[in-house]
Design an enzyme around this catalytic site. Structure first.
Site, PDB file in Angstrom:
ATOM      1  N   CYS A 122      11.560 -10.122 -10.148  1.00 43.38           N
ATOM      2  CA  CYS A 122      10.366 -11.036  -9.716  1.00 43.38           C
ATOM      3  C   CYS A 122       9.972 -11.903 -10.725  1.00 43.38           C
ATOM      4  O   CYS A 122      10.422 -12.816 -10.803  1.00 43.38           O
ATOM      5  CB  CYS A 122       9.295  -9.927  -9.036  1.00 43.38           C
ATOM      6  SG  CYS A 122       8.213 -10.573  -7.727  1.00 43.38           S
ATOM      7  N   HIS A 256      12.307  -5.743  -5.486  1.00 47.25           N
ATOM      8  CA  HIS A 256      11.862  -4.782  -6.542  1.00 47.25           C
ATOM      9  C   HIS A 256      12.857  -3.489  -6.347  1.00 47.25           C
ATOM     10  O   HIS A 256      12.264  -2.388  -5.941  1.00 47.25           O
ATOM     11  CB  HIS A 256      10.540  -4.721  -6.331  1.00 47.25           C
ATOM     12  CG  HIS A 256       9.550  -5.425  -6.842  1.00 47.25           C
ATOM     13  ND1 HIS A 256       8.992  -5.547  -8.013  1.00 47.25           N
ATOM     14  CD2 HIS A 256       9.094  -6.686  -6.083  1.00 47.25           C
ATOM     15  CE1 HIS A 256       8.534  -6.786  -8.206  1.00 47.25           C
ATOM     16  NE2 HIS A 256       8.382  -7.365  -7.098  1.00 47.25           N
ATOM     17  N   GLU A 258      12.967  -1.331  -8.752  1.00 47.12           N
ATOM     18  CA  GLU A 258      12.193  -0.458  -9.492  1.00 47.12           C
ATOM     19  C   GLU A 258      10.906   0.232  -8.635  1.00 47.12           C
ATOM     20  O   GLU A 258      10.285   1.122  -9.022  1.00 47.12           O
ATOM     21  CB  GLU A 258      11.491  -0.930 -10.739  1.00 47.12           C
ATOM     22  CG  GLU A 258      10.215  -1.698 -10.752  1.00 47.12           C
ATOM     23  CD  GLU A 258      10.528  -3.026  -9.959  1.00 47.12           C
ATOM     24  OE1 GLU A 258      11.263  -3.267  -9.433  1.00 47.12           O
ATOM     25  OE2 GLU A 258       9.098  -3.723  -9.922  1.00 47.12           O
TER      26      GLU A 258
END
Lengths: 300, 986
Positions: A122, A256, A258
């Site tokens: 990002c 994302h 994560e």
């Protein structure tokens, strides 16, 4: 009777060809996750690498720059996490990228030359792209950073949006962070206002496309790359959701991974549970796991 | 300096599409009610650099800020390729308004040139409009995009001339301390001084101050008077909740001697705490309530490693004036509250809730009020930007609409945080500034922004509301400050901390000084945004992004060095003492010298009169609903009201997943667009425990019965978190009161009634909290939510928000309302004819008819225990708390979220199908289970009002409801979804 007997929808096939969990030998892999100056995803990014067994440390970007090239000695993976560096006030990642280029550019170029892995997620992706780490064509060993060749700009529908997307893999990509894919789509949340990848001209795009430097594309429910909102949240060229360099070791991704470390992150996890399925980890972890496996050269 | 100002213009080129032009066209189309061509609009970003650069340097900085792939830029002006007749509108900020983008440009320029730069950079946006509608579109844009309170617009035709003016702020006035002649002033003069100075002090309070200074043999300084006004404001002192109340009513007169806060709020929490001790719920050495009422936010025990912190605030008045800036300040301000609790907590998640006039409000508005649609748009964007840029996801959000919120919108913002049980070997929840500790101000600089915020929010809104009452947040400055203070906390570098919110330094230092016993400040050391501030202004400014920290002398060097490394401004302004006084100087000049005893305890609290006017509702007139097909049509119509319409696209602009901890998200279901009853979030990586959040807010019941409103709010919040799987023994609540002025006066002749409603509300709150064992761990009141403009008074309905925080041991067991096929569907709890204040009756314009839901918490509690036990045993597949719109809306949500067919029978729900579907009786849960568990469910919940509704089927998604075997309602999911989606008004 079994409580699992239901018509609940079962979980889609895992996006990965390996089991998600601690990786043998990962304790030798040193990861540095940058923080500070408006970045805000350092905790989950570091936690993801830790779940794999890697040595994962958060370091303030200011401290990294202050320490100079020595800060990267012995480091295998440098993670530029998500957030709003300096508020994204001028453009996303712009001020952080400039600051790193002016004060830490040579150290970064050397880190990549020396075999280091870089992941930008990002805001981190926006930063390393504007920094010239991606796609960095035409740059040879020993040179400083390449100029910025690609940009990531405002979504076609202006404004930040948080929604899960499906990503399809290019299995011919040299990318180290997607190598362990199974062929099934990866579901992860996209959360950004500036995620549209653009090229200066058609020739630049062809150069990236021909070398398979777009490892992940936004796909629709049938797995086909799409320009259509909301499956493609930003109108990115060729549905690109990520980029890598020719070595495959430098990788940037807008959505994302994560944010999907645990199965409970997935919006459908309660329905999977009703169907009796309880995966041990979230599929997003696979991106980080592929990176760690690449460092170790350990593929199943 | 003027000659060295450089102007930059930057625009998109090539594939870098002008997305702002497209968005502006869409906004203007919505506003004008006619299409606006995005192809006839262009936008540019404009920066003015007043940084003393030469032309070469300016060119280098431009190259560093322009994207070489997607943008083009120029020093000076870019060529204007637009047709003749093009109108150019440039919108920038007024002098002194926080310009976070400008500050970043300043930083970027310094980075590029490799040296510090003095001066400032300023940002603005340029819009070009051409084509036949240029004039009308440009005028609409100026109205919509420029709020003259904080922004200024410049219009030009082509060819443009180069403009190098910058909104440089400041003055050259030397600092002065004036004395205010109070000692010999008569009542009229005292009142005039209070009014003209925006002090919001009553005559009685002015008299008390005059008497105090008569005893001291001098007049107060301007700063002393300001400091007292801030500290004694309703906003800071909660006088209405502290004063004795004389209650007169049909059952005779009585007195709430200890005041509402001590009697009911604190009283409820003390009763709950005592019950936990009595029942042996917690080990004696680790009580569950860790810190309540005396810190910025409430703290409860969570795991061996962490406590949970929660605070909800309102930011109503500033949001009425500048919706974007006011609301952003609301969210980043409450972030500081939770962050600054104890020695510091780690921010976890935000909540928000708004009450507005309807977005399609058509009635004429009094001059000076913004249209609710515009307020709504600004408020959302302010909280979106504030939360997203701070890296904090949101969990809960609600919106309610009523014409009485046109005068003042309500903007609730809250933050949950996780506090490590200990840091640096100390309990984190304890803080104590010691004599000798340095007073260090950390974060932003001080300007005139937010002067009189605390006193302003303590008066009604009128035409003379001050410009400087609006503060604009800068989330990045705050985030950098939090990063630094978290490291300082973990290293044990300070002894106490609090945020600078209402009242600025006067409040933060005044408050922290109570633990050491005094403080000395030198305001001449304070870093200012621009010159010319007077000492009293520095003392009470509410400029954002500032914390006040007490640093022991031994740690001071390390603390300041850390701040420097993190690029965070930290300035020593004085020291804490044990003199019993707050002493403020400007260099050698004395600015203020107040005894802490008078400052904190000197405010007079006369008894307030309260008398309830009885409410006698008419019976509802709903014969139209008896027609065939009317029930389904009514359900569809409810889903088209602003209250129930689909808002997924709007709220997806709020990040809800940053931190990677979200489990049950704000929106759930197959299309991920149905509001969850409660949300669940893991609290730390690598652990399984989670926090569960829900709330209850029912202002539409208040006019009927404020006690019933309060009980309904607590009940709904508790029921929601239980529906997500929260532990029943660890539920805490927060109370936020937003009331119309309840103090009787010429302008508020019905004050005694409004105060009596407040008393009733507090009684209901107490009763429900004690019955459920739910303590009130933190709260806030905003008591002057009236607008008085041009002779028209608009007062909000009395509004109580109860925010509920539960805990779950393993997030993998969390529940949401999403049904899967092949499940039994149940309704738990009786349905009575309680349509008063309901979504249904309000849609029919009968908001004051019918009976509101009555809640008997003592009777409901055993039901909830039985339900929670089944959830804990894994026997419940999905659960939703019934709320506004009753069973009809809950079933509609189930249909939309599950995407499966629902076959149900209404026979056992209520005798009247209108009641069955639309009554808002409290205490009810819609849940599903596996058929294998049917007997167990019936055994456990049979005694608690269980109704077997039907089942979910793997078939085309539709809702089919029968009575005595005959279909009374049949609705396809596709039709409901289409109507629900189309109804949204942005």
């Amino acid at each position: 009777m079994d409580a699992a007997r239901t018509d609940a929808p079962s979980r889609p096939r895992s996006a990965w060809s390996f089991e998600l969990g601690p990786i043998e030998g990962a304790h030798e892999v040193r990861v540095r996750v940058l923080s500070g100056w408006g970045l805000n995803c350092e905790a989950e990014t570091a936690a993801g690498f830790r779940m794999l067994g890697a040595q994962s440390e958060i370091v303030h970007t200011g401290a990294l720059i202050e320490a100079g090239a020595a800060a990267l000695a012995g480091v295998h993976v440098l993670a530029f996490c998500g957030g709003f560096s300096f508020g994204d006030h001028i453009a996303s990642g712009r001020v952080l990228a400039n600051r790193l280029r002016f004060r830490f550019g040579d150290a970064l170029a050397r880190f990549v030359d020396d075999g280091g892995h870089v992941i930008g997620i990002c805001n981190g992706f926006q930063t390393i792209t504007k920094l010239g780490l991606l796609p960095a064509w035409g740059r040879s060993r020993g040179q400083g950073l390449a100029p910025q060749q690609v940009s990531i700009v405002d979504n076609d529908r202006l404004g930040y949006r948080d929604a899960w997307v499906r990503l399809g893999f290019d299995r011919d990509s040299p990318c180290a962070f997607t190598r362990g894919c199974s062929g099934a789509a990866l579901e992860v949340p996209a959360r950004h206002g500036e995620g549209k990848i653009v090229f200066a001209d058609d020739a630049s795009f062809a150069r990236v496309s021909d070398a398979h430097l777009i490892p992940l594309r936004y796909v629709d429910a049938h797995g086909t790359a799409t320009a259509r909102w909301p499956d493609n949240p930003n109108g990115s060229t060729d549905a690109a959701a990520a980029l890598c360099d020719e070595s495959g070791r430098v990788f940037g991704i807008m959505p994302h991974p994560e944010a999907f470390l645990y199965p409970e992150n997935h919006p459908d996890f309660t329905r999977w549970r009703a169907a009796g399925e309880r995966p041990i980890a979230g599929d997003g972890l696979g991106i980080l796991a592929s990176g760690v496996r690449s460092v170790l050269g350990r593929w199943p | 300096m003027g000659a060295t100002i450089h102007r930059f213009e930057v625009e998109a080129r090539g594939h870098g599409r002008d997305a702002l032009a497209a968005q502006t066209a869409a906004r203007l189309s919505g506003w004008l009610g006619q299409p606006v061509d995005a192809g006839a609009i262009a936008t540019r970003r404009v920066y003015h650099l007043d940084l003393g650069l030469d032309d070469d340097e300016a060119a280098r900085v431009l190259a560093a800020v322009v994207d070489p792939v997607a943008q083009t830029g120029a020093v000076g002006m870019l060529p204007d390729p637009w047709p003749a007749g093009t109108l150019v509108l440039e919108i920038g900020l007024r002098p002194g308004v926080t310009d976070a983008v400008g500050a970043t440009v300043h930083r970027a320029a310094a980075d590029c040139l490799g040296r510090p730069l003095h001066g400032a950079a300023y940002s603005s946006l340029l819009f070009a409009f051409w084509g036949p509608a240029a004039e009308s579109v440009a005028s609409a844009a100026q109205t919509l995009l420029c709020n003259p309170l904080i922004q200024r617009a410049r219009r030009q035709s082509l060819p443009r001339t180069l403009v190098l003016e910058v909104p440089r702020a400041g003055a050259t006035d030397p600092p002065r301390v004036e004395h205010v002649a109070l000692r010999d002033a008569d009542d009229e003069t005292l009142q005039r001084i209070s009014q003209q100075g925006m002090l919001a002090l009553s005559l009685l309070e002015m008299r008390a101050i005059a008497a105090h200074f008569r005893d001291r043999g001098r007049d107060p300084t301007d700063a002393e008077l300001e400091c007292l006004a801030q500290t004694w404001s309703e906003h800071c002192k909660h006088k209405i909740f502290a004063s004795p109340i004389e209650l007169d009513g049909p059952d005779g007169a009585r007195r709430v001697q200890r005041g509402l806060f001590r009697e009911y709020i604190r009283g409820a929490t003390e009763a709950v705490a005592a019950a936990r001790v009595r029942d042996g719920i917690d080990p004696p050495q680790s009580p569950w309530l860790v810190s309540v009422f005396h810190d910025n936010a409430g703290v409860v025990r969570f795991t061996d490693a962490d406590h949970l912190v929660y605070k909800v605030e309102t930011h109503n008045s500033p949001s009425a004036l500048d919706p974007y800036g006011g609301a952003m300040t609301g969210i980043v301000g409450v972030n500081r509250d939770s962050f600054g609790t104890g020695l510091g907590a780690d921010l976890l998640t935000n909540v928000w809730g708004y009450c507005f006039g309807a977005p399609d409000h058509a009635a004429p508005l009094p001059a000076g009020l913004m249209h609710p649609r515009r307020i709504r748009e600004g408020v959302h964007h302010g909280v979106i930007d504030g939360g997203n840029q701070s890296g904090i996801p949101y969990s809960r959000g609600f919106e309610l609409f009523d014409a009485r919120y046109v005068g003042k919108p309500l903007v609730f913002c809250g933050t949950v945080a996780a506090m490590p049980v200990t840091v640096a070997g100390r309990p984190t929840h304890d803080k104590c500034a010691a004599p000798g500790d340095a007073i260090v101000m950390v974060g932003g600089r001080i300007g005139k922004d937010g002067i009189h915020g605390a006193t302003f929010s303590s008066v009604r809104l009128d035409e003379s509301a001050p410009v400087q009452a609006v503060q604009i947040g800068d989330p990045i400055t705050q985030k950098m400050m939090f990063d630094m203070l978290t490291v300082a906390r973990d290293r044990g570098l300070f002894s106490s901390m609090t945020d600078n919110g209402a009242g600025g330094l006067s409040s933060s230092v005044g408050e922290m000084a109570t633990s050491s016993g005094g403080a000395e400040l030198d305001l001449s050391l304070a870093p200012l945004k621009y010159p010319g501030l007077q000492p009293w202004e520095v003392l009470v400014s509410e400029a954002q992004e500032r914390m006040t920290v007490a640093v022991p002398p031994a740690q001071l060097d390390a603390f300041l060095a850390l701040a420097q490394r993190y690029e965070v401004l930290a300035t020593v302004l004085g020291r804490f003492t044990d003199s019993g006084r707050l002493v403020v100087r400007w260099g050698e000049t004395e600015v203020a010298d107040l005894s802490l005893a008078f400052l904190h305890d000197g405010v007079p609290l006369p008894p307030l009169p309260a008398r309830l006017e009885p409410h006698t509702p008419q019976p509802p007139q709903l014969s139209a609903l008896r027609e065939p097909g009317a029930l389904g049509a009514e359900l569809l119509a409810l889903f088209e009201t602003p209250e129930h319409a689909r808002t997924a696209e709007l709220v997806r602009h709020y990040d809800h997943e940053v931190k990677g901890l979200s489990v049950i998200k704000p929106l759930v279901g197959v299309a991920r667009d149905v509001p969850a009853s409660a949300t669940v979030m893991r609290v730390r990586h690598g652990r399984r425990e989670g926090v569960v959040l829900g709330e209850g807010v029912h202002p539409f019941y208040a006019d009927h019965d404020a006690a019933a409103m309060a009980r309904a709010c607590v009940d709904e919040g508790v029921r929601k978190v239980l529906c997500a799987g929260a532990r029943i023994d660890r539920i805490a609540a927060l109370d936020n009161f937003c009331w119309p002025d309840p103090v009787r006066s010429d302008r508020t002749p019905d004050g005694a009634h409004k105060l009596a409603q407040l008393v009733a509300c507090c009684e209901g709150l107490y009763q429900a909290c004690v019955a459920y064992g739910v303590p009130l761990i933190s709260g806030k009141d905003s008591m002057k939510n009236d607008a008085f403009i041009g002779g028209t008074k608009i007062s909000i309905p009395p509004t109580l928000l109860v925010s509920v925080m539960g805990q779950i041991d393993d997030v993998a067991t969390a529940l949401d309302p999403v049904l899967v096929a092949g499940s039994d569907l149940w309704l738990l709890g009786e349905t009575r004819g309680e349509l008063g204040g309901s979504s249904l009756l309000r849609r029919w314009g009968q908001g004051h008819a019918g009976a509101v839901p009555q809640t008997d918490p003592a009777r409901l509690w055993p039901r909830y225990r039985a339900f929670a036990a089944l959830v804990a045993a894994g026997r419940v597949r999905s659960a939703a708390a019934l709320s506004r719109g009753g069973l009809a809306v809950a079933l509609g949500h189930a249909l939309l979220a599950g995407g499966v067919a629902l076959e149900i029978a209404l026979d056992a729900v209520a005798a009247d199908p209108v009641d069955a579907l639309f009554s808002e009786s409290t205490g009810r849960v819609l849940f599903s289970s596996a058929p294998a568990d049917r007997a167990e469910i019936e055994t456990q919940l049979g005694p608690h009002g269980l109704v077997a509704l039907g089942r979910s089927v793997d078939a085309t998604a539709e809702l089919r409801a029968t009575i005595a075997g005959a279909t009374v309602l049949r609705l396809a999911e596709s039709e409901l979804r289409a109507r629900w989606t189309a109804a949204y008004v942005d």
